[in-house]
Design an enzyme around this catalytic site. Sequence first.
Site, short mmCIF file in Angstrom:
data_model
loop_
_atom_site.label_atom_id
_atom_site.label_comp_id
_atom_site.label_asym_id
_atom_site.label_seq_id
_atom_site.Cartn_x
_atom_site.Cartn_y
_atom_site.Cartn_z
N SER A 70 1.70 2.86 5.04
CA SER A 70 2.68 3.52 5.90
C SER A 70 3.44 2.59 6.82
O SER A 70 4.19 3.06 7.68
CB SER A 70 2.01 4.63 6.74
N ALA A 103 0.83 -1.21 0.00
CA ALA A 103 0.00 0.00 0.00
C ALA A 103 0.87 1.27 0.00
O ALA A 103 2.10 1.21 0.06
CB ALA A 103 -0.93 -0.02 1.20
N HIS A 104 0.21 2.40 -0.03
CA HIS A 104 0.88 3.69 -0.10
C HIS A 104 1.80 3.93 1.09
O HIS A 104 1.48 3.57 2.22
CB HIS A 104 -0.15 4.82 -0.17
N ASN A 105 2.95 4.51 0.80
CA ASN A 105 3.91 4.96 1.82
C ASN A 105 4.56 3.83 2.61
O ASN A 105 5.23 4.07 3.62
CB ASN A 105 3.25 5.94 2.81
#
Lengths: 340, 340, 340
Positions: free
Chosen positions: C261, C241-243
């Site tokens: 994250s 996922a993102h980050n």
Amino acid sequence: MEFTLNQIAAILQGKVEGDGDQIVNRLDKIQDGQPGGISFLANEKYEQFIYETGSTAVIVSDKFKPSKPISCSLIRVKNAYTGFTQLLEAYAQLTKTSKVGIEQPSYFDTSSTQGDGAYRAAFSYVGKNCTIGKEVKIYPHVSIGDNVKIGDHTIIHAGVKICNSTIIGSYCEIHPGAVIGSDGFGFAPQEDGSYKTIPQIGNVIIEDHVSIGANTTIDCATMGSTLIKKGAKIDNLVQIAHNVVVGEHTVIASQTGISGSSEIGNHCVIAGQAGIVGHIKIADRTTIGAKTGISRNVTTPGKTLFGLIAFDIKDFLKSYSIFKNLPQLQDRIKELEKKQ
Amino acid sequence: MEFTLNQIAAILQGKVEGDGDQIVNRLDKIQDGQPGGISFLANEKYEQFIYETGSTAVIVSDKFKPSKPISCSLIRVKNAYTGFTQLLEAYAQLTKTSKVGIEQPSYFDTSSTQGDGAYRAAFSYVGKNCTIGKEVKIYPHVSIGDNVKIGDHTIIHAGVKICNSTIIGSYCEIHPGAVIGSDGFGFAPQEDGSYKTIPQIGNVIIEDHVSIGANTTIDCATMGSTLIKKGAKIDNLVQIAHNVVVGEHTVIASQTGISGSSEIGNHCVIAGQAGIVGHIKIADRTTIGAKTGISRNVTTPGKTLFGLIAFDIKDFLKSYSIFKNLPQLQDRIKELEKKQ
Amino acid sequence: MEFTLNQIAAILQGKVEGDGDQIVNRLDKIQDGQPGGISFLANEKYEQFIYETGSTAVIVSDKFKPSKPISCSLIRVKNAYTGFTQLLEAYAQLTKTSKVGIEQPSYFDTSSTQGDGAYRAAFSYVGKNCTIGKEVKIYPHVSIGDNVKIGDHTIIHAGVKICNSTIIGSYCEIHPGAVIGSDGFGFAPQEDGSYKTIPQIGNVIIEDHVSIGANTTIDCATMGSTLIKKGAKIDNLVQIAHNVVVGEHTVIASQTGISGSSEIGNHCVIAGQAGIVGHIKIADRTTIGAKTGISRNVTTPGKTLFGLIAFDIKDFLKSYSIFKNLPQLQDRIKELEKKQ
């Protein structure tokens, strides 16, 4: 895209402190800021970073009073967080919707139509009798079958496959590699132990404002429609089987699977890697935990469920904390047995 | 495609009651029927719908006697369900196999060959030394590497990637976005803690009548072949690792993963999100529950297994029902301890 | 590709026993060897197969003394296993990197550049302002957005989608159908129960020597970068996922998901179908079992974790073995209660 600080201040109705002709071309986190970037400071906890950031400029509140010298420029606005999200949205909008025109070679059957503001990338494919709305962006390697309808302002990212007779609403976004309308997994067992394919002749209907994640798969209905209702947000690598209904504004995280003919209510939240068996109904506002398996109807709205075979999350966590201590529990039983 | 009721009655060897010149172009569920659609009534439970349906016509049994007035036309046949499935199959067949011809631009290396009745969509790619059988349909954005063999009547849907040296049988269907023959996940740990890629030089062999789901991935063997035996049906987003063998007429539901070198027997049924470790063998006719993890050989055929680390499903369900009540069980132990 | 045994002996600095002009064109497992193939014998356990193999030649150690007559030719080298892997690597290298040149039609924006030794297949797409290194191979239906950078010697397999502003290092391999840089799954709940899309303006950075599996998805950061550090090996159908940050030389098996994250340390090993919640940190050298859920920080390096809500694997297995016998445990409690 490049903007001067003066231009940005004009967009945000704010004031520049520093050289308004400086140019920025990037939005940065304040702690990672580099020259050419613009950041924001909304949360006091991050104040220290404004004295160290390499960003060219930082968006701050009207009321912000620095306690140390600052080397970057400032753009003062009413609410720094709101200002920054305005900028974010403008930036994303520009990036995604700026594409216009038809790149070649692309394939578009003469029986199909597309509205104004079209982008069709090279190597995009649109089959027969399709009706595509205004401002629809079709990226490279998108394959659209026959008799497909797509509403206005919808974005179809690279490599998405949309099968025959799919209907997609307006303001949807289908992320790269998603497959919409593949055959449902239906096979009739034969006497000799083999399986015969059950023809899948239904379609998929996706209502307005729906987001479908990268490499997610949504099967068409055996008959009728697999239905994703308005505002639903579906993450990457999710499996939606034939004849499933996903309710309005329901959110489904990555790698979850929903089996055939199940109906998920409105405003549900389903975490990652959850699984839902076929032919059941999940009430509105149900929350389903990560890796949770749902094996029967959920009739009461608003519950939170967890576990391999799910039950109430609080009860699950109580049982699980005892599970972790089962060796000690067993010892206590042994102890009791000895003392008899 | 449009048919008159007379045409359909001729196909099904049935009789029309009503206007035989009426046109239908769609198969509908009786409860969702709309004008222009044809439905069927086979199960008494659904009888009420025939008095309300909007379908233009309904297929019914010879013996059906309406208890109320009916506004749609009827097609009377010996067995309404059989008649309808005949129609379903004819419809699906027409839709899928009607495509013929070579759309441009498409890429087909001059060293490769394809039999009669070919469909190759625009933007399909076929590499060197491929041998493709008769009546094979290759949809847009299909990528076929070098030295690939594909049998007769196989359908390769949009965006499928078939890597070098893959062999696919006849009457197979590979659904959109599937990847066949990608490199196995093999890396040799080095002394410095890094990993070196182990070359993967084997291939994938898929026998006849196999179905592979959308965005499923099947890795090639490190050496030798990853083998999917005849009649196996594999759903969407399944992972089949290098050197796996999937037995004849085995069914694998969505999001299941099978690790390297494991061998699954014939006529097994594996539910969704199951996982099987590497280097084990699963006996014939094994049933594996949803989300189940299989960590060792299954030697007795015909068992049903369930659980994070699987064991017999009945035993699992007994243990799990006690797990749900562990707080009470703990209380009973406390009670016993007090009373000592 | 065809080689004589003499050519192979020259490459391996070994000696042929038999006809050095014989031709082989394939690497076989010794137990499955067929004429035209070459195999190796390194492990005594497999010695029996050398007397039965159909391989044209077998690579053996200098010291190997057959105990029965052998019908195939031999190539004697210092270390048979090393010799064979040298051959494997040479073979894989030849297969993968032999492609050179630009096939047509392909799309390459005039503002982008690619170094020497390029392969760009038909139907590959490269957007604006991309910088692509030397000896980069881009297979059919690869879609590369705008402002993408790719280092030298990287291979991008068929149907990979690389979104805007992604940065990929040297000597990487991205397997078919992977999606790099799709939008993170970020939606802000609104008062009316609907969700508003949070613009995702970050990117993905992939360092050198990284492998990304087939149909895996890696989302871009909301802001900043999703980061896959050097030497990481990621299998098929994984969700990043993102980050997220994936550490150096960390290995992630198929169908695992890592939520937004989270930061995974260096030299971790994550088995298949594991799941990691968002916003946590996993220490270096952590091993995470198959199907395991990680719900909180792992601060001590070198641990091995297992379970739906993970804890130490040894403790988990103890608890699980008692879980399997909960019915008996319950009986013992009943027995104690009776005897009171």
